[in-house]
Scaffold this motif. Structure first.
Motif, PDB file in Angstrom:
ATOM      1  N   UNK A 128       0.808  -1.225   0.000  1.00 16.25           N
ATOM      2  CA  UNK A 128       0.000   0.000   0.000  1.00 16.25           C
ATOM      3  C   UNK A 128       0.838   1.269   0.000  1.00 16.25           C
ATOM      4  N   UNK A 129       2.126   1.156   0.334  1.00 15.58           N
ATOM      5  CA  UNK A 129       2.986   2.330   0.422  1.00 15.58           C
ATOM      6  C   UNK A 129       3.759   2.581  -0.871  1.00 15.58           C
ATOM      7  N   UNK A 130       3.618   1.680  -1.836  1.00 18.85           N
ATOM      8  CA  UNK A 130       4.316   1.870  -3.114  1.00 18.85           C
ATOM      9  C   UNK A 130       3.607   2.955  -3.919  1.00 18.85           C
ATOM     10  N   UNK A 131       4.357   3.882  -4.535  1.00 19.16           N
ATOM     11  CA  UNK A 131       3.724   4.992  -5.254  1.00 19.16           C
ATOM     12  C   UNK A 131       2.839   4.576  -6.428  1.00 19.16           C
ATOM     13  N   UNK A 132       3.017   3.352  -6.939  1.00 20.61           N
ATOM     14  CA  UNK A 132       2.125   2.934  -8.025  1.00 20.61           C
ATOM     15  C   UNK A 132       0.674   2.889  -7.551  1.00 20.61           C
ATOM     16  N   UNK A 133       0.488   2.584  -6.262  1.00 21.27           N
ATOM     17  CA  UNK A 133      -0.867   2.538  -5.732  1.00 21.27           C
ATOM     18  C   UNK A 133      -1.456   3.931  -5.562  1.00 21.27           C
ATOM     19  N   UNK A 134      -0.606   4.922  -5.307  1.00 22.79           N
ATOM     20  CA  UNK A 134      -1.095   6.305  -5.277  1.00 22.79           C
ATOM     21  C   UNK A 134      -1.645   6.700  -6.640  1.00 22.79           C
ATOM     22  N   UNK A 135      -0.967   6.253  -7.700  1.00 22.18           N
ATOM     23  CA  UNK A 135      -1.431   6.560  -9.048  1.00 22.18           C
ATOM     24  C   UNK A 135      -2.766   5.884  -9.340  1.00 22.18           C
ATOM     25  N   UNK A 136      -2.867   4.615  -8.971  1.00 23.24           N
ATOM     26  CA  UNK A 136      -4.117   3.887  -9.194  1.00 23.24           C
ATOM     27  C   UNK A 136      -5.263   4.554  -8.435  1.00 23.24           C
ATOM     28  N   UNK A 272      -4.122   4.688 -22.766  1.00 24.26           N
ATOM     29  CA  UNK A 272      -4.236   6.146 -22.815  1.00 24.26           C
ATOM     30  C   UNK A 272      -3.301   6.820 -21.815  1.00 24.26           C
ATOM     31  N   UNK A 273      -2.911   6.099 -20.764  1.00 27.70           N
ATOM     32  CA  UNK A 273      -1.898   6.592 -19.838  1.00 27.70           C
ATOM     33  C   UNK A 273      -1.072   5.412 -19.352  1.00 27.70           C
ATOM     34  N   UNK A 274       0.217   5.670 -19.170  1.00 29.55           N
ATOM     35  CA  UNK A 274       1.142   4.631 -18.707  1.00 29.55           C
ATOM     36  C   UNK A 274       2.133   5.290 -17.758  1.00 29.55           C
ATOM     37  N   UNK A 275       2.237   4.761 -16.542  1.00 26.69           N
ATOM     38  CA  UNK A 275       3.135   5.343 -15.556  1.00 26.69           C
ATOM     39  C   UNK A 275       4.077   4.272 -15.018  1.00 26.69           C
ATOM     40  N   UNK A 276       5.356   4.633 -14.878  1.00 26.37           N
ATOM     41  CA  UNK A 276       6.348   3.716 -14.344  1.00 26.37           C
ATOM     42  C   UNK A 276       6.864   4.222 -13.002  1.00 26.37           C
ATOM     43  N   UNK A 277       7.142   3.278 -12.113  1.00 19.21           N
ATOM     44  CA  UNK A 277       7.594   3.632 -10.772  1.00 19.21           C
ATOM     45  C   UNK A 277       8.708   2.695 -10.327  1.00 19.21           C
ATOM     46  N   UNK A 278       9.622   3.231  -9.534  1.00 22.02           N
ATOM     47  CA  UNK A 278      10.645   2.415  -8.884  1.00 22.02           C
ATOM     48  C   UNK A 278      10.821   2.956  -7.475  1.00 22.02           C
ATOM     49  N   UNK A 279      10.532   2.122  -6.493  1.00 22.74           N
ATOM     50  CA  UNK A 279      10.602   2.569  -5.105  1.00 22.74           C
ATOM     51  C   UNK A 279      10.757   1.365  -4.196  1.00 22.74           C
ATOM     52  N   UNK A 280      11.212   1.612  -2.980  1.00 22.47           N
ATOM     53  CA  UNK A 280      11.295   0.569  -1.970  1.00 22.47           C
ATOM     54  C   UNK A 280      10.138   0.779  -0.999  1.00 22.47           C
ATOM     55  N   UNK A 285       7.103   2.247   4.038  1.00 18.79           N
ATOM     56  CA  UNK A 285       6.285   1.718   5.128  1.00 18.79           C
ATOM     57  C   UNK A 285       6.911   2.028   6.482  1.00 18.79           C
ATOM     58  N   UNK A 286       8.211   1.774   6.601  1.00 21.79           N
ATOM     59  CA  UNK A 286       8.898   2.022   7.863  1.00 21.79           C
ATOM     60  C   UNK A 286       8.826   3.476   8.281  1.00 21.79           C
ATOM     61  N   UNK A 287       9.030   4.373   7.328  1.00 18.81           N
ATOM     62  CA  UNK A 287       8.972   5.803   7.648  1.00 18.81           C
ATOM     63  C   UNK A 287       7.551   6.248   7.982  1.00 18.81           C
ATOM     64  N   UNK A 288       6.570   5.707   7.283  1.00 15.18           N
ATOM     65  CA  UNK A 288       5.176   6.084   7.552  1.00 15.18           C
ATOM     66  C   UNK A 288       4.756   5.665   8.958  1.00 15.18           C
ATOM     67  N   UNK A 289       5.131   4.446   9.348  1.00 13.64           N
ATOM     68  CA  UNK A 289       4.801   3.977  10.699  1.00 13.64           C
ATOM     69  C   UNK A 289       5.578   4.768  11.744  1.00 13.64           C
ATOM     70  N   UNK A 290       6.838   5.017  11.460  1.00 15.45           N
ATOM     71  CA  UNK A 290       7.662   5.792  12.396  1.00 15.45           C
ATOM     72  C   UNK A 290       7.117   7.197  12.570  1.00 15.45           C
ATOM     73  N   UNK A 291       6.646   7.805  11.492  1.00 15.22           N
ATOM     74  CA  UNK A 291       6.082   9.151  11.573  1.00 15.22           C
ATOM     75  C   UNK A 291       4.851   9.176  12.484  1.00 15.22           C
ATOM     76  N   UNK A 292       4.032   8.120  12.394  1.00 15.00           N
ATOM     77  CA  UNK A 292       2.858   8.037  13.263  1.00 15.00           C
ATOM     78  C   UNK A 292       3.277   7.970  14.731  1.00 15.00           C
ATOM     79  N   UNK A 293       4.388   7.288  15.006  1.00 12.47           N
ATOM     80  CA  UNK A 293       4.904   7.219  16.374  1.00 12.47           C
ATOM     81  C   UNK A 293       5.411   8.588  16.819  1.00 12.47           C
TER      82      UNK A 293
END
Length: 328
Positions: A128-136, A272-280, A285-293
């Motif tokens: 859920x934290x991969x940017x491809x899901x933000x695009x979707x 009609x649209x094509x998006x490519x992503x590369x991310x860890x 995920x680790x930073x998002x959870x840590x930020x909540x803490x």
């Protein structure tokens, strides 16, 4: 405190090969300790991953007052037990999926969490934290495909090693708990809703007694979601969202593992649209959870989501056993 100090319970491969290296790249994560039931193994892995402290027991790590949060990549049957142990030791917890073996265990955990209102707990559905899901999600928000009519997902691999934990039924092996849970989670995530009924067919390995192939249908209000997961099939994964005005396709929806992923928006058979992503996504995920803490805010994925997913998993097993539609 500007970074969360993490400890890891277990030297499991998912942690040492993917999650820990990902978290070590984060801006808010400091992985400072790892534990194994073998002190020698913990020391070896700590040296390989440049982790300061190694413990020969999980209890020793939990007793470390300088650790703020615990990541748990233990086998499925140990998730609830050690999440509760970590909470009782005053630690926040990021626990690998699935959060439990079944809904009953998940509810037990939820009741325990109520006793620790100042601590965060989250199931580690990293996709859920991969940017491809933000695009979707953005395409869906903009109604680029119109009304969603169906979702189809596939997640498979081949593993017939009798010593592998994924082939041990008594500790939570099998396809549904390992990878099928992604398909269910993704459908619920896309629709922001819960299924009203499910139906499943499953094939069980005669030796391992684990589900090696599962197919099913989740009926949501106004649409359906189908899935296939397998631990003894040619490896692949894919997710397709079909709408009244277009289609979204994801070529590696769940674990791209740093590969470049592509998402497609199609209309009338044309891209009609094509998006490519590369991310860890483990870093994110680790930073998002840590930020909540650090900010003392809600975690990105609340524990209620984990309970809802386990409810669906239990219903699918019941459906396969009874060969019947199960209403939720």
């Amino acid at each position: 405190m500007d970074m969360v100090r993490w400890g890891v319970l277990s030297t499991a491969n998912i942690g040492t090969e993917h999650v820990i290296p990902g978290m070590q790249k984060g801006k808010l994560c400091s992985v400072e300790a790892i534990a194994s039931r073998s002190k020698e193994k913990a020391e070896r892995v700590a040296a390989q991953l440049d982790i300061e402290k190694a413990y020969g027991s999980y209890e020793q790590l939990l007793a470390d007052a300088n650790i703020d949060a615990i990541y748990i990549p233990l086998p499925n049957h140990m998730h609830v037990e050690w999440t509760i142990e970590a909470l009782e030791a005053g630690k926040h917890v990021l626990c690998e999926k699935p959060i439990s073996m079944n809904r009953e265990e998940a509810e037990k955990l939820a009741r325990s969490v109520e006793d620790f209102p100042d601590l965060k707990v989250m199931e580690a559905f990293m996709y859920r934290f991969h940017p491809q899901w933000d695009q979707v999600k953005q395409w869906l928000k903009e109604e680029k495909v119109g009304r969603i009519t169906s979702i189809d997902s596939i997640f498979t691999y081949f593993n017939n090693n009798p010593d592998n934990i994924r082939n041990k039924a008594e500790i939570g092996g099998g396809g549904m708990l390992d990878i099928g849970c992604y398909c269910l989670s993704a459908s619920r995530y896309i629709l922001h809703d819960e299924p009203v009924q499910v139906f499943a067919e499953m094939d069980f390995d005669p030796e391992f007694e684990t589900d090696r192939l599962a197919t099913g249908v989740l009926t949501f209000p106004g649409c359906s979601a189908t899935f296939t997961c397998s631990t003894q099939s040619s490896p692949t994964q894919k997710l397709t969202i079909l709408g009244t005005e277009g289609i979204i396709e994801m070529d590696i929806p769940f674990n791209p593992l740093l590969a470049t992923t592509t998402v497609y928006l199609k209309k009338d058979g044309e891209i009609v649209e094509k998006k490519e992503f590369s991310a860890d996504h483990y870093t994110l995920q680790g930073d998002a959870f840590s930020k909540a803490i650090l900010d003392d805010t809600e975690v990105p994925t609340p524990l209620e989501d984990a309970l809802a997913n386990m409810k669906v998993i239990d219903a699918l097993f019941e459906s396969a056993k009874r060969q019947a539609v199960i209403k939720l």
